[in-house]
Design a protein around this motif. Structure first.
Motif, PDB file in Angstrom:
ATOM      1  N   LEU A  63       0.833  -1.201   0.000  1.00 45.02           N
ATOM      2  CA  LEU A  63       0.000   0.000   0.000  1.00 45.02           C
ATOM      3  C   LEU A  63       0.870   1.254   0.000  1.00 45.02           C
ATOM      4  N   GLY A  64       0.672   2.101  -0.993  1.00 49.89           N
ATOM      5  CA  GLY A  64       1.394   3.362  -1.071  1.00 49.89           C
ATOM      6  C   GLY A  64       2.812   3.263  -1.583  1.00 49.89           C
ATOM      7  N   SER A  65       3.332   2.076  -1.766  1.00 51.44           N
ATOM      8  CA  SER A  65       4.737   1.912  -2.141  1.00 51.44           C
ATOM      9  C   SER A  65       4.931   2.098  -3.639  1.00 51.44           C
ATOM     10  N   THR A  66       5.989   2.791  -4.004  1.00 53.33           N
ATOM     11  CA  THR A  66       6.350   2.952  -5.418  1.00 53.33           C
ATOM     12  C   THR A  66       7.749   2.428  -5.699  1.00 53.33           C
ATOM     13  N   LYS A  67       8.415   1.894  -4.690  1.00 55.01           N
ATOM     14  CA  LYS A  67       9.784   1.420  -4.859  1.00 55.01           C
ATOM     15  C   LYS A  67       9.803  -0.094  -5.046  1.00 55.01           C
ATOM     16  N   PRO A  68      10.644  -0.594  -5.954  1.00 55.01           N
ATOM     17  CA  PRO A  68      10.737  -2.046  -6.136  1.00 55.01           C
ATOM     18  C   PRO A  68      11.339  -2.708  -4.896  1.00 55.01           C
ATOM     19  N   MET A  69      10.816  -3.860  -4.534  1.00 55.18           N
ATOM     20  CA  MET A  69      11.300  -4.607  -3.382  1.00 55.18           C
ATOM     21  C   MET A  69      11.334  -6.085  -3.718  1.00 55.18           C
ATOM     22  N   PRO A  70      12.211  -6.869  -3.083  1.00 55.38           N
ATOM     23  CA  PRO A  70      12.174  -8.317  -3.261  1.00 55.38           C
ATOM     24  C   PRO A  70      10.828  -8.859  -2.790  1.00 55.38           C
ATOM     25  N   VAL A  71      10.351  -9.915  -3.433  1.00 58.72           N
ATOM     26  CA  VAL A  71       9.006 -10.408  -3.152  1.00 58.72           C
ATOM     27  C   VAL A  71       8.840 -10.801  -1.683  1.00 58.72           C
ATOM     28  N   ASN A  72       9.865 -11.395  -1.070  1.00 59.62           N
ATOM     29  CA  ASN A  72       9.718 -11.804   0.328  1.00 59.62           C
ATOM     30  C   ASN A  72       9.574 -10.612   1.264  1.00 59.62           C
ATOM     31  N   GLN A  73      10.145  -9.473   0.894  1.00 55.05           N
ATOM     32  CA  GLN A  73       9.982  -8.290   1.724  1.00 55.05           C
ATOM     33  C   GLN A  73       8.616  -7.632   1.505  1.00 55.05           C
ATOM     34  N   ILE A  74       8.081  -7.742   0.279  1.00 60.58           N
ATOM     35  CA  ILE A  74       6.704  -7.307   0.051  1.00 60.58           C
ATOM     36  C   ILE A  74       5.762  -8.144   0.897  1.00 60.58           C
ATOM     37  N   LEU A  75       6.010  -9.451   0.941  1.00 62.37           N
ATOM     38  CA  LEU A  75       5.146 -10.351   1.703  1.00 62.37           C
ATOM     39  C   LEU A  75       5.297 -10.119   3.202  1.00 62.37           C
ATOM     40  N   ARG A  76       6.512  -9.871   3.646  1.00 60.35           N
ATOM     41  CA  ARG A  76       6.713  -9.600   5.075  1.00 60.35           C
ATOM     42  C   ARG A  76       5.908  -8.376   5.503  1.00 60.35           C
ATOM     43  N   ARG A  77       6.032  -7.282   4.741  1.00 62.37           N
ATOM     44  CA  ARG A  77       5.270  -6.092   5.104  1.00 62.37           C
ATOM     45  C   ARG A  77       3.770  -6.349   4.978  1.00 62.37           C
ATOM     46  N   SER A  78       3.379  -7.114   3.977  1.00 62.36           N
ATOM     47  CA  SER A  78       1.959  -7.405   3.790  1.00 62.36           C
ATOM     48  C   SER A  78       1.392  -8.103   5.010  1.00 62.36           C
ATOM     49  N   TYR A  79       2.106  -9.123   5.519  1.00 66.52           N
ATOM     50  CA  TYR A  79       1.572  -9.887   6.645  1.00 66.52           C
ATOM     51  C   TYR A  79       1.460  -9.057   7.910  1.00 66.52           C
ATOM     52  N   TYR A  80       2.442  -8.241   8.190  1.00 63.62           N
ATOM     53  CA  TYR A  80       2.411  -7.483   9.441  1.00 63.62           C
ATOM     54  C   TYR A  80       1.656  -6.155   9.326  1.00 63.62           C
ATOM     55  N   ILE A  81       1.572  -5.610   8.108  1.00 63.49           N
ATOM     56  CA  ILE A  81       0.955  -4.291   7.947  1.00 63.49           C
ATOM     57  C   ILE A  81      -0.296  -4.367   7.066  1.00 63.49           C
ATOM     58  N   ASP A  82      -0.091  -4.575   5.777  1.00 62.25           N
ATOM     59  CA  ASP A  82      -1.168  -4.410   4.797  1.00 62.25           C
ATOM     60  C   ASP A  82      -2.337  -5.361   5.039  1.00 62.25           C
ATOM     61  N   PHE A  83      -2.048  -6.642   5.194  1.00 64.75           N
ATOM     62  CA  PHE A  83      -3.126  -7.613   5.408  1.00 64.75           C
ATOM     63  C   PHE A  83      -3.892  -7.301   6.691  1.00 64.75           C
ATOM     64  N   GLU A  84      -3.169  -6.938   7.741  1.00 65.53           N
ATOM     65  CA  GLU A  84      -3.815  -6.645   9.014  1.00 65.53           C
ATOM     66  C   GLU A  84      -4.754  -5.445   8.887  1.00 65.53           C
ATOM     67  N   VAL A  85      -4.264  -4.383   8.227  1.00 65.91           N
ATOM     68  CA  VAL A  85      -5.068  -3.171   8.073  1.00 65.91           C
ATOM     69  C   VAL A  85      -6.332  -3.464   7.274  1.00 65.91           C
ATOM     70  N   VAL A  86      -6.162  -4.129   6.128  1.00 66.24           N
ATOM     71  CA  VAL A  86      -7.297  -4.307   5.217  1.00 66.24           C
ATOM     72  C   VAL A  86      -8.255  -5.373   5.730  1.00 66.24           C
ATOM     73  N   ALA A  87      -7.741  -6.425   6.365  1.00 74.05           N
ATOM     74  CA  ALA A  87      -8.636  -7.460   6.897  1.00 74.05           C
ATOM     75  C   ALA A  87      -9.510  -6.911   8.021  1.00 74.05           C
ATOM     76  N   GLU A  88      -8.922  -6.128   8.908  1.00 77.78           N
ATOM     77  CA  GLU A  88      -9.725  -5.522   9.976  1.00 77.78           C
ATOM     78  C   GLU A  88     -10.767  -4.564   9.381  1.00 77.78           C
ATOM     79  N   PHE A  89     -10.360  -3.793   8.387  1.00 79.83           N
ATOM     80  CA  PHE A  89     -11.238  -2.854   7.697  1.00 79.83           C
ATOM     81  C   PHE A  89     -12.406  -3.598   7.047  1.00 79.83           C
ATOM     82  N   ARG A  90     -12.107  -4.682   6.347  1.00 81.87           N
ATOM     83  CA  ARG A  90     -13.147  -5.499   5.713  1.00 81.87           C
ATOM     84  C   ARG A  90     -14.150  -6.006   6.736  1.00 81.87           C
ATOM     85  N   GLY A  91     -13.643  -6.523   7.857  1.00 80.78           N
ATOM     86  CA  GLY A  91     -14.535  -7.048   8.885  1.00 80.78           C
ATOM     87  C   GLY A  91     -15.496  -6.001   9.401  1.00 80.78           C
ATOM     88  N   LYS A  92     -14.997  -4.787   9.632  1.00 76.92           N
ATOM     89  CA  LYS A  92     -15.866  -3.724  10.140  1.00 76.92           C
ATOM     90  C   LYS A  92     -16.913  -3.319   9.106  1.00 76.92           C
TER      91      LYS A  92
END
Length: 614
Positions: A195-224
């Motif tokens: 979310l919001g990123s424009t810089k290239p990153m290795p896929v495992n680092q995209i996934l790491r941030r997704s699990y701790y940040i992006d997925f958490e934010v959007v999943a909680e948002f979806r539930g509400k």
């Protein structure tokens, strides 16, 4: 474990729940993407017959095909002669550098303690904390102006379109959802960078941030959004050509119907360096798979749940299902105790005819990971489903083991690549089918080669497997597998040694219930673990009941069983060997009928009495 970095792209066609659903409500479900766009257009036309303006918001889970659906909707509006404008939410997000700095406390970059940057802390900041306040206000003003004096249609699209500040101006609100497996596969195909990123990153680092940040934010948002009735339509978006759109009322009615049945989730299959071949052959997995190391059969944040209503199949993230219907699925007390999360995770680890053991590993206690915004400690258990020759399971240290020497050798293996004899330190037992091992947090452990284990563990959202030794082994990409001695040393229970393990963690079955032709035994239960592990053995059938807690039933010995309600026999599930089935809380009295030959064994898991006080 809750990280699924590399799922195999296979949808198990047998893992479907056959549900009898209201035919009138089924008519409100659009069967594919074009039908969904046409139905939404008809709804917009209806709105425009009453008002000169309509704001349509298209939001979604990570990697959802928002742009594709917006394009289909635009074509339909144009064909109907409806003028429209479009606004993206992309400009709302903070720039990549600012987000990076903001997330450093949650995604530290100390490779001396975390060699491949796997671990982190669960983010709880919410959507708007990722955005620029002035841009939110600017867009809010534009929407307000259109809602008061605009003409035609305004399409607001992109992540965060339905945040509180913007949603209040929207006429029709849609959320396009994705299963976690398809989300991960999309990320690996380069369809998302964070979310919001424009810089290239290795896929495992995209996934790491997704699990701790992006997925958490959007999943909680979806539930509400869903639980508070803040959307009009839910779209199952895994297949961009076959997006199925449901009115929110229909979705909730379907979930209410589903929990009147025993339910199976759709598993996810993953290859691994120690992967075996038993499950691959049993479930006819694709020949192209190198092996099958893990089966995420009921890891709540990762798997999905599919319902077949006559000729239409609908698939939802299981976590979304739990968010919406959790108290009725789990029971009121479990839902409250575990903050709405499904409290137990289940998977298979397959090393049958494989090249080696799983890694020697340890999991952290509650004090260690609660600082990462986790809900509690990581406890596990292994149930031996199938064992081959020389199979064994590691659990605890030898009585005379020098644990500090073991840790020092593990560190040297990590730093200098020096292998050592782990069997000198780590105690192991020959594995026997039907044997249960308990693995409370801090226990050194591993599954040996040539067996299939049913792994059952406590709720953890992040990934907290600390590998202490992995035999100097490379992964499937040819890279040396990382070791985590820094964290492992801090959580390792030095006192969990052979005599204590035998007395506490490898228990003799004890009978707790008997009836005509059946016997129920506890095969594993301990004060350190909040769930109870049972076996029910029978020839023909047995009866049971859920009231305030769910049961999870696994057919670990036998060919086929029928699980059905005693009060409504049409509410049933036909269970095959190794199928994992949830009997919802409140399902009431039920029976399990042997549809094969010989004596069968059901492995049964439930929360212990008094779990809410632990």
């Amino acid at each position: 474990m809750s990280f699924m970095f590399n799922p195999y792209p296979y949808d198990d066609p047998n893992a479907v729940n056959h549900i009898c659903f209201d035919p009138e409500l089924k008519k409100t479900v659009s069967a594919d993407s074009l039908a969904s766009a046409k139905r939404l257009t008809a709804r917009i036309l209806e709105q425009l017959s009453r008002s000169p303006r309509c704001i349509v918001a298209l939001d979604g889970y990570i990697t959802a095909p928002i742009l594709q659906f917006k394009g289909l909707l635009s074509l339909q509006l144009a064909q109907n002669g409806i003028s429209f404008e479009e606004i993206s939410t992309q400009q709302l997000f903070l720039d990549s550098d600012t987000l990076y700095e903001n997330f450093l406390p949650y995604l530290p970059e100390d490779k001396s303690t975390d060699p491949v940057l796997l671990y982190g802390s669960r983010y709880e900041g919410g959507y708007e904390s990722l955005m620029k306040a002035d841009e939110i206000e600017k867009l809010s003003s534009e929407l307000k102006s259109f809602s008061e004096s605009g003409k035609g249609v305004l399409i607001l699209y992109g992540y965060g379109s339905l945040i509180d500040t913007l949603r209040r101006y929207c006429t029709l609100k849609l959320f396009i959802d994705m299963t976690q497996k398809r989300t991960i596969l999309n990320i690996r195909q380069g369809m998302f960078t964070n979310l919001g990123s424009t810089k290239p990153m290795p896929v495992n680092q995209i996934l790491r941030r997704s699990y701790y940040i992006d997925f958490e934010v959007v999943a909680e948002f979806r539930g509400k959004l869903i639980c508070n009735g803040q959307i009009d339509y839910y779209i199952a978006g895994d297949n961009p050509d076959k997006m199925k759109m449901l009115p929110l009322t229909t979705m909730k009615a379907l979930f209410e119907t589903m929990i009147g049945y025993p339910l199976r989730c759709r598993p996810v299959y993953l290859e691994g360096v120690w992967g075996g071949f038993y499950v691959k052959r049993l479930r006819n997995l694709p020949e192209e798979m190198k092996n099958c190391a893990w089966v995420f059969d009921l890891i709540p944040m990762e798997v999905s749940i599919a319902a077949d209503i006559e000729t239409m199949e609908l698939e939802f993230p299981f976590y979304c299902f739990v968010q919406v219907i959790g108290p009725k699925l789990m029971g009121k007390k479990p839902a409250e105790k575990f903050n709405g999360y499904f409290p137990i995770r289940f998977n298979y680890d397959d090393t049958f005819h494989s090249s080696g053991n799983m890694s020697i590993q340890v999991h952290p206690n509650g004090d260690y990971i609660k600082g990462n915004n986790e809900l509690g400690r990581q406890d596990e258990s292994y149930y031996m489903v199938v064992t081959g020759q020389e199979a064994k399971t590691y659990c605890g240290f030898h009585e005379d083991a020098d644990v500090e020497e073991f840790i020092e050798k593990a560190r040297r293996a990590e730093i200098y690549g020096e292998g050592f004899d782990h069997d000198k330190y780590v105690y192991s037992e020959p594995s026997v089918a039907g044997q249960q091992f308990l693995i409370p947090a801090g226990t050194i452990h591993a599954s040996g080669r040539n067996q299939v284990i049913l792994e059952i563990g406590s709720l953890t959202i992040g990934s907290y497997t600390y590998k202490m030794y992995d035999y100097m082994r490379k992964d499937l990409d040819g890279n040396l597998r990382p070791i985590h001695t820094f964290h492992g040393d801090k959580v390792l229970r030095r006192d969990f040694k052979e005599s204590w393990v035998k007395a506490n963690l490898i228990q003799k079955p004890r009978v707790i219930r008997e009836g005509t032709g059946f016997e129920e035994t506890i095969v594993g239960q301990h004060d350190l673990i909040y769930f109870s592990l049972r076996n029910v053995r029978f020839f023909e059938k047995y009866e049971d009941e859920t009231t305030d807690r769910f049961h999870v039933l696994v057919l670990v010995e036998g060919e086929k069983c029928l699980i059905r309600s005693l009060t409504n026999p049409d509410r049933c599930f036909e269970q095959n060997y190794l199928d994992m089935v949830i009997v919802p809380a409140g399902f009431g009295p039920y029976e399990v009928i042997n549809k094969g030959v010989g004596k069968v064994t059901i492995h049964k898991t439930l929360l212990k009495e008094g779990f809410e006080n632990e």
